[in-house]
Motif scaffolding. Sequence first.
Motif, PDB file in Angstrom:
ATOM      1  N   THR A 113     -16.958  70.735 -21.747  1.00 43.57           N
ATOM      2  CA  THR A 113     -15.973  71.532 -22.497  1.00 43.57           C
ATOM      3  C   THR A 113     -15.904  71.058 -23.953  1.00 43.57           C
ATOM      4  N   VAL A 114     -15.821  69.750 -24.141  1.00 38.96           N
ATOM      5  CA  VAL A 114     -15.716  69.216 -25.512  1.00 38.96           C
ATOM      6  C   VAL A 114     -17.016  69.495 -26.275  1.00 38.96           C
ATOM      7  N   GLY A 115     -18.147  69.368 -25.584  1.00 37.65           N
ATOM      8  CA  GLY A 115     -19.451  69.623 -26.237  1.00 37.65           C
ATOM      9  C   GLY A 115     -19.551  71.067 -26.704  1.00 37.65           C
ATOM     10  N   ILE A 116     -19.173  72.013 -25.852  1.00 35.17           N
ATOM     11  CA  ILE A 116     -19.232  73.436 -26.237  1.00 35.17           C
ATOM     12  C   ILE A 116     -18.243  73.700 -27.375  1.00 35.17           C
ATOM     13  N   ALA A 117     -17.063  73.100 -27.265  1.00 34.28           N
ATOM     14  CA  ALA A 117     -16.043  73.305 -28.313  1.00 34.28           C
ATOM     15  C   ALA A 117     -16.586  72.848 -29.673  1.00 34.28           C
ATOM     16  N   LYS A 118     -17.238  71.691 -29.673  1.00 35.16           N
ATOM     17  CA  LYS A 118     -17.771  71.173 -30.947  1.00 35.16           C
ATOM     18  C   LYS A 118     -18.820  72.111 -31.506  1.00 35.16           C
ATOM     19  N   SER A 119     -19.707  72.603 -30.625  1.00 33.52           N
ATOM     20  CA  SER A 119     -20.799  73.440 -31.135  1.00 33.52           C
ATOM     21  C   SER A 119     -20.277  74.796 -31.625  1.00 33.52           C
ATOM     22  N   VAL A 120     -19.323  75.404 -30.923  1.00 30.06           N
ATOM     23  CA  VAL A 120     -18.832  76.707 -31.413  1.00 30.06           C
ATOM     24  C   VAL A 120     -18.039  76.526 -32.712  1.00 30.06           C
ATOM     25  N   ALA A 121     -17.356  75.377 -32.826  1.00 29.93           N
ATOM     26  CA  ALA A 121     -16.603  75.108 -34.072  1.00 29.93           C
ATOM     27  C   ALA A 121     -17.573  74.990 -35.239  1.00 29.93           C
ATOM     28  N   GLN A 122     -18.681  74.284 -34.997  1.00 31.55           N
ATOM     29  CA  GLN A 122     -19.676  74.113 -36.078  1.00 31.55           C
ATOM     30  C   GLN A 122     -20.267  75.446 -36.512  1.00 31.55           C
ATOM     31  N   SER A 123     -20.350  76.389 -35.570  1.00 31.24           N
ATOM     32  CA  SER A 123     -20.925  77.698 -35.916  1.00 31.24           C
ATOM     33  C   SER A 123     -19.896  78.641 -36.540  1.00 31.24           C
ATOM     34  N   GLY A 124     -18.633  78.226 -36.571  1.00 29.17           N
ATOM     35  CA  GLY A 124     -17.626  79.044 -37.254  1.00 29.17           C
ATOM     36  C   GLY A 124     -16.593  79.708 -36.361  1.00 29.17           C
ATOM     37  N   ALA A 125     -16.631  79.430 -35.045  1.00 24.40           N
ATOM     38  CA  ALA A 125     -15.553  79.964 -34.182  1.00 24.40           C
ATOM     39  C   ALA A 125     -14.261  79.276 -34.591  1.00 24.40           C
ATOM     40  N   ARG A 126     -13.145  80.001 -34.507  1.00 20.86           N
ATOM     41  CA  ARG A 126     -11.890  79.385 -34.944  1.00 20.86           C
ATOM     42  C   ARG A 126     -10.883  79.204 -33.828  1.00 20.86           C
ATOM     43  N   ILE A 127     -11.209  79.724 -32.635  1.00 23.04           N
ATOM     44  CA  ILE A 127     -10.359  79.510 -31.457  1.00 23.04           C
ATOM     45  C   ILE A 127     -11.296  79.232 -30.276  1.00 23.04           C
ATOM     46  N   PRO A 152     -26.319  77.955 -19.652  1.00 20.10           N
ATOM     47  CA  PRO A 152     -25.873  79.123 -18.875  1.00 20.10           C
ATOM     48  C   PRO A 152     -26.441  79.170 -17.458  1.00 20.10           C
ATOM     49  N   GLU A 153     -27.662  78.636 -17.260  1.00 19.42           N
ATOM     50  CA  GLU A 153     -28.293  78.673 -15.924  1.00 19.42           C
ATOM     51  C   GLU A 153     -27.436  77.932 -14.900  1.00 19.42           C
ATOM     52  N   CYS A 154     -26.699  76.914 -15.355  1.00 15.27           N
ATOM     53  CA  CYS A 154     -25.912  76.094 -14.422  1.00 15.27           C
ATOM     54  C   CYS A 154     -24.417  76.365 -14.528  1.00 15.27           C
ATOM     55  N   ALA A 155     -24.024  77.371 -15.321  1.00 15.06           N
ATOM     56  CA  ALA A 155     -22.588  77.635 -15.500  1.00 15.06           C
ATOM     57  C   ALA A 155     -21.954  78.001 -14.161  1.00 15.06           C
ATOM     58  N   LEU A 156     -20.725  77.562 -13.941  1.00 16.58           N
ATOM     59  CA  LEU A 156     -20.049  77.841 -12.669  1.00 16.58           C
ATOM     60  C   LEU A 156     -19.492  79.265 -12.625  1.00 16.58           C
ATOM     61  N   CYS A 157     -19.507  79.948 -13.782  1.00 19.97           N
ATOM     62  CA  CYS A 157     -18.977  81.314 -13.817  1.00 19.97           C
ATOM     63  C   CYS A 157     -19.610  82.069 -14.985  1.00 19.97           C
ATOM     64  N   ASP A 158     -20.081  83.273 -14.741  1.00 16.55           N
ATOM     65  CA  ASP A 158     -20.560  84.184 -15.789  1.00 16.55           C
ATOM     66  C   ASP A 158     -21.667  83.635 -16.699  1.00 16.55           C
ATOM     67  N   GLY A 159     -22.581  82.842 -16.107  1.00 15.68           N
ATOM     68  CA  GLY A 159     -23.712  82.330 -16.903  1.00 15.68           C
ATOM     69  C   GLY A 159     -24.579  83.449 -17.442  1.00 15.68           C
ATOM     70  N   GLU A 160     -24.693  84.550 -16.677  1.00 14.92           N
ATOM     71  CA  GLU A 160     -25.595  85.642 -17.081  1.00 14.92           C
ATOM     72  C   GLU A 160     -25.153  86.345 -18.364  1.00 14.92           C
ATOM     73  N   GLU A 161     -23.889  86.202 -18.727  1.00 13.18           N
ATOM     74  CA  GLU A 161     -23.431  86.851 -19.959  1.00 13.18           C
ATOM     75  C   GLU A 161     -23.124  85.836 -21.065  1.00 13.18           C
ATOM     76  N   SER A 162     -23.356  84.548 -20.773  1.00  9.19           N
ATOM     77  CA  SER A 162     -23.005  83.519 -21.753  1.00  9.19           C
ATOM     78  C   SER A 162     -24.141  83.290 -22.741  1.00  9.19           C
ATOM     79  N   LEU A 163     -23.783  83.117 -24.000  1.00 10.15           N
ATOM     80  CA  LEU A 163     -24.781  82.834 -25.030  1.00 10.15           C
ATOM     81  C   LEU A 163     -25.022  81.331 -25.093  1.00 10.15           C
ATOM     82  N   LYS A 164     -26.269  80.959 -25.351  1.00  9.14           N
ATOM     83  CA  LYS A 164     -26.546  79.556 -25.634  1.00  9.14           C
ATOM     84  C   LYS A 164     -26.028  79.266 -27.033  1.00  9.14           C
ATOM     85  N   PRO A 165     -25.670  78.012 -27.336  1.00 12.48           N
ATOM     86  CA  PRO A 165     -25.107  77.704 -28.659  1.00 12.48           C
ATOM     87  C   PRO A 165     -25.996  78.158 -29.829  1.00 12.48           C
ATOM     88  N   SER A 166     -27.322  78.066 -29.692  1.00 16.77           N
ATOM     89  CA  SER A 166     -28.190  78.453 -30.819  1.00 16.77           C
ATOM     90  C   SER A 166     -28.112  79.971 -31.049  1.00 16.77           C
TER      91      SER A 166
END
Length: 337
Positions: free
Chosen positions: A110-124, A303-317
């Motif tokens: 969770t913290v890893g994804i939060a950091k990466s989306v923040a770096q890309s400009g997500a604000r929430i 996304p391949e190992c996500a516990l929910c909705d991996g098929e619609e999840s974007l990779k951080p890149s």
Amino acid sequence: MIIVFKPDASEQDIEHVVDRLRSLGLKSQVTKGEERIVVGVIGDERVLQGQPLSVFPGVESVTPILAPWKIVSREFQKQDSVIDVGGVSVGGDRVVVMAGPCAVEKLEITVGIAKSVAQSGARILRGGAYKPRTSPYSFQGLGQEGLEFLAAARKETGLPVVSEILDARDVGYFLEHADVIQIGARNMQNFELLKEVGAYDKPVLLKRGLSATIKEFLLSAEYIMSRGNRNVMLCERGIRTFESQYRNTLDLTAIPALKELTHLPVIVDPSHATGKWNLVAPMAKAAVAAGADGLLIEVHSNPECALCDGEESLKPSRFHDLMCDLQKVARAVGRDL
Ligand code: PEP
Ligand code: MN
């Protein structure tokens, strides 16, 4: 009903009208504009029959609101509502991107994804702690622990968090750990839950029901606002149609239609609308072009190992590339990211 006061109306004139409304069991909301003071009346206006408010001192005009929804309507409030989400303005000039995993899993993920989306400009940061799954055998979410992980990710990144509530009895945890309470599509017409979140001023992200009309959607928002909570955001997340090639059909028309009917911010969720990661970016761009105030996007480091909705999840890149494209689209329609 909207009561507009004359420019020279006094405080006593306004108090006089508000007192009369109160004595009739009606609520009023006073908005002080630059030139005029406007009072919105909420409640069963039939009690006003034979009580012409237009004769009260200082009153310029009295206009009924014809739409079945009142407080959410553009007639009630002309200017766009701007909601403050932990210091981030939603509904203003900037398009706000909320991103993160469908479900909160381990703390480090969770913290890893939060950091990466923040770096890309997500604000929430988005993340589900309580998951409304179609099958009772699917991962149901970490519950309270998930909310604590989100709060930890907020501490690390500074991103406010949005998370879905399923049960009104959990509202205390959400008030403590979340910055926005999400009401999911399946609960859009859970009226007791709507009334519960309406009793606080914590921002609410209300998602459109699977088969809800615009009228039903706005009346659900009215349930929340009529309880006093002014901080409501609407989220178009696709509706169920005859098409089965993708998960839902994103109703892009809902964006300008809602912006016309209501002053509330309109957010679009291209992830649940499409259910396929490769369709998320084009629909996200289309939503911003059509006037969305924000986006809700699922991102997962694996996304391949996500516990929910991996098929619609974007990779951080891929999310990063999308954010660069969205900036261009936002600028083309006179906004910023
Ligand atoms: C979600 O955002 O996690 C979710 C379950 O979405 P929806 O309620 O739109 O299906
Ligand atoms: Mn999801």
